[in-house]
Design an enzyme around this catalytic site. Structure first.
Site, PDB file in Angstrom:
ATOM      1  N   ASP A  49      60.898  47.687  46.184  1.00  0.00           N
ATOM      2  CA  ASP A  49      61.286  48.537  47.318  1.00  0.00           C
ATOM      3  C   ASP A  49      60.311  48.374  48.479  1.00  0.00           C
ATOM      4  O   ASP A  49      59.125  48.691  48.339  1.00  0.00           O
ATOM      5  CB  ASP A  49      61.287  50.001  46.831  1.00  0.00           C
ATOM      6  CG  ASP A  49      62.009  50.933  47.772  1.00  0.00           C
ATOM      7  OD1 ASP A  49      62.403  50.491  48.866  1.00  0.00           O
ATOM      8  OD2 ASP A  49      62.175  52.110  47.406  1.00  0.00           O
ATOM      9  N   ASP A  50      60.804  47.868  49.590  1.00  0.00           N
ATOM     10  CA  ASP A  50      59.951  47.693  50.780  1.00  0.00           C
ATOM     11  C   ASP A  50      58.817  46.699  50.549  1.00  0.00           C
ATOM     12  O   ASP A  50      57.745  46.806  51.149  1.00  0.00           O
ATOM     13  CB  ASP A  50      59.353  49.036  51.254  1.00  0.00           C
ATOM     14  CG  ASP A  50      60.377  49.960  51.882  1.00  0.00           C
ATOM     15  OD1 ASP A  50      61.586  49.674  51.782  1.00  0.00           O
ATOM     16  OD2 ASP A  50      59.963  50.981  52.480  1.00  0.00           O
ATOM     17  N   CYS A  89      66.789  50.853  52.657  1.00  0.00           N
ATOM     18  CA  CYS A  89      67.041  50.998  51.215  1.00  0.00           C
ATOM     19  C   CYS A  89      68.488  51.284  50.809  1.00  0.00           C
ATOM     20  O   CYS A  89      69.078  50.549  50.020  1.00  0.00           O
ATOM     21  CB  CYS A  89      66.181  52.127  50.655  1.00  0.00           C
ATOM     22  SG  CYS A  89      64.492  52.181  51.261  1.00  0.00           S
ATOM     23  N   HIS A 113      69.360  56.621  44.776  1.00  0.00           N
ATOM     24  CA  HIS A 113      69.600  56.608  46.232  1.00  0.00           C
ATOM     25  C   HIS A 113      71.049  56.291  46.594  1.00  0.00           C
ATOM     26  O   HIS A 113      71.326  55.805  47.693  1.00  0.00           O
ATOM     27  CB  HIS A 113      68.653  55.581  46.915  1.00  0.00           C
ATOM     28  CG  HIS A 113      68.307  55.981  48.330  1.00  0.00           C
ATOM     29  ND1 HIS A 113      67.731  55.104  49.225  1.00  0.00           N
ATOM     30  CD2 HIS A 113      68.458  57.153  48.986  1.00  0.00           C
ATOM     31  CE1 HIS A 113      67.557  55.720  50.381  1.00  0.00           C
ATOM     32  NE2 HIS A 113      67.983  56.962  50.262  1.00  0.00           N
ATOM     33  N   ASP A 162      64.509  45.074  48.281  1.00  0.00           N
ATOM     34  CA  ASP A 162      65.733  45.635  48.874  1.00  0.00           C
ATOM     35  C   ASP A 162      65.796  45.482  50.388  1.00  0.00           C
ATOM     36  O   ASP A 162      66.860  45.614  50.987  1.00  0.00           O
ATOM     37  CB  ASP A 162      65.904  47.116  48.484  1.00  0.00           C
ATOM     38  CG  ASP A 162      64.862  48.019  49.117  1.00  0.00           C
ATOM     39  OD1 ASP A 162      63.756  47.538  49.447  1.00  0.00           O
ATOM     40  OD2 ASP A 162      65.148  49.225  49.279  1.00  0.00           O
ATOM     41  N   ASN A 163      64.644  45.229  51.000  1.00  0.00           N
ATOM     42  CA  ASN A 163      64.584  44.989  52.454  1.00  0.00           C
ATOM     43  C   ASN A 163      63.177  44.494  52.767  1.00  0.00           C
ATOM     44  O   ASN A 163      62.318  44.468  51.887  1.00  0.00           O
ATOM     45  CB  ASN A 163      64.928  46.257  53.263  1.00  0.00           C
ATOM     46  CG  ASN A 163      64.173  47.489  52.838  1.00  0.00           C
ATOM     47  OD1 ASN A 163      64.734  48.397  52.218  1.00  0.00           O
ATOM     48  ND2 ASN A 163      62.892  47.534  53.116  1.00  0.00           N
TER      49      ASN A 163
HETATM   50 CA    CA Z   1      63.527  49.834  50.665  1.00  0.00          CA
END
Ligand code: CA
Length: 470
Positions: free
Chosen positions: A35-36, A75, A133, A285-286
């Site tokens: 994540d990130d 996200c 999420h 995810d990004n």
């Molecule tokens: Ca993210």
């Protein structure tokens, strides 16, 4: 009598062959989502200050996708795309959903089939671990969306230190970010976790694999590391005494904890002799929000939220030992949307909806010498920003702003806008038309997102009067 015994023996052998065949023809699936995580923050994309030997094992044992994109730059929508194999704007999932447990429209619409739903057709055991999420309403939770088991949290992020989990359940949560401090869920029950969150998620992943070693499984392991808040334990921080910047040091510790957990998962697969019958995907995810968590997306321009490469071009590796030879790289553009289509193909499961992704296996093995995608697209509904990428070019358009055109082949850092060059006008028109045609396939957003937090609360005064406090 002798013949009968022989016949029985033959039948037993046939059954065993059938059993072994059935096992080998239904590979286990593991999707590990960071994540990130910054593009440049794993060993296989060139990171120097954070060793990630276990994540790199996945890359070395299989294939590295050098041009891998996610379907959005933050996200929630990115996860909605990944878990359905479809551009999330096609079903109105255009923003990060709010924490709104009373609202059945705040999350992944029920028209959509998840990866879990897909492989349940083939009797897979399924688990979602970590960040969900995709909706907090009872009808939108993992156990209702194709996952037999869930361990984690419903919100867009979470604290990592268990002493910070100060809210027992949702009845005590009174704001969007309170949810970061709520107890974790095991299925629909709140539990008191005592471990550092990343370690807890890894523990659950290893445990799930150990309990499901004799039937096909899907493990969706959605770490929230290294998403903010930046929190790490001494065990991991001590590994980075050489990093002086406190933010970067903590970020490094968080990535290292995730890498340890992935290592314990790979070890368990080896112990159980499952490594050759398991496909493992690893991606972020990004892009990294560099100013928030000190991640690095170099050499790319931009960060999380942006349609420059730094927002949507992610580290992505995949292994399938015994099926895909080690040490490969694949250089044509691929998408996180391809995971769903790949899983559908290898599990021989039929998707309910039309997919935007494709099965990557024939492309990796070179049986298909074409390209998975001639174009990939993005839409930010709020800013009316759109983007399209081809093998060599990216166009970003935004209402009332000049278009930006980049040649990614010789300008991967997107420093030189070539939209105004007269030689590029036909290309510009062609790409703009493609964006418009794609945009016509999209829906309006079905829910208000994170940026509408206050507005949503004023429109929904019952937001924090939780009917089901779990
Ligand atoms: Ca993210």
């Amino acid at each position: 009598m002798m013949m009968s015994k022989k016949l029985t023996l033959v039948l037993v052998c046939l059954c065993l062959v059938k059993l072994v065949y059935a096992q080998s023809s239904a590979p286990n699936i593991i999707v590990i989502l960071a994540d990130d995580l910054g593009y440049a923050d794993v060993g296989f994309t060139g990171c120097k200050d954070i060793p990630t030997p276990n994540i790199d094992k996945i890359a070395k044992s299989g294939v590295v996708f050098t041009k891998a994109y996610v379907s959005y730059a933050v996200c929630g929508p990115s996860r909605a795309g990944l878990i359905t194999g479809r551009y999330q704007d096609k079903f109105g999932f255009s923003d990060n959903p709010l924490m709104a447990p009373n609202d059945p429209t705040m999350g992944l619409p029920l028209t959509e089939q998840t990866l879990g739903d897909l492989v349940k057709q083939k009797q897979y055991s399924t688990v979602a671990i970590g960040k969900w999420h995709l909706g907090a309403h009872q009808t939108l939770r993992p156990n209702k969306r194709g996952f037999d088991e869930f361990y984690g949290f419903l919100s867009g992020g979470h604290d990592y230190l268990p002493e910070n989990f100060i809210f027992n359940d949702l009845s005590e949560v009174k704001s969007q970010f309170d949810a970061y401090k709520a107890n974790l869920l095991r299925n629909n029950q709140r539990v008191k976790e005592t471990a550092y969150l990343t370690d807890a998620l890894s523990r659950e992943a290893v445990d799930f694999v150990a309990r499901n070693n004799n039937k096909p499984f899907l493990l969706y392991l959605a770490y929230n590391a290294p998403h903010a808040p930046l929190q790490a334990t001494k065990k991991y921080l001590d590994r980075f005494e050489n990093i002086r910047d406190v933010k970067r040091k903590t970020y490094a510790a968080m990535v290292s904890a995730m890498d340890d957990g992935i290592g314990s998962l790979l070890t368990k697969l080896d112990e159980l002799k499952l490594s050759e019958n398991t496909i493992i995907f690893f991606l972020s995810d990004n892009g990294g929000p560099s100013h928030v968590n000190a991640s690095s997306n170099l050499p790319f321009r931009g960060e999380k939220g942006s349609f420059f490469e730094g927002g949507v071009h992610v580290p992505f590796a995949m292994q399938w030992k015994g099926h895909i030879t080690a040490g490969r790289t694949y250089n044509n553009p691929v998408s996180s949307l391809d995971i769903f289509a790949t899983v559908a193909a290898v599990a021989d499961a039929k998707p309910k909806n039309n997919l935007d992704g494709v099965n990557l296996i024939p492309f990796i093995t070179q049986h298909n010498k074409g390209v998975p995608h001639t174009q990939l697209y993005w839409r930010n509904h709020k800013t009316n920003r759109l983007a399209v990428v081809t093998a060599e070019t990216k166009l970003i358009t935004e209402k009332d702003k000049k278009p930006m055109l980049f040649n990614l082949k010789n300008d991967i850092s997107e420093t030189n806008n070539i939209a105004e060059l007269s030689a590029n006008q036909n290309l510009l028109k062609d790409l703009d038309l493609k964006i418009i045609q794609w945009q016509n396939l999209l829906l309006e957003p079905k829910f208000e997102g994170l940026l509408d937090d206050k507005k949503y609360t004023s429109e929904h005064p019952e937001r924090w009067i939780i009917k089901d406090n779990k």
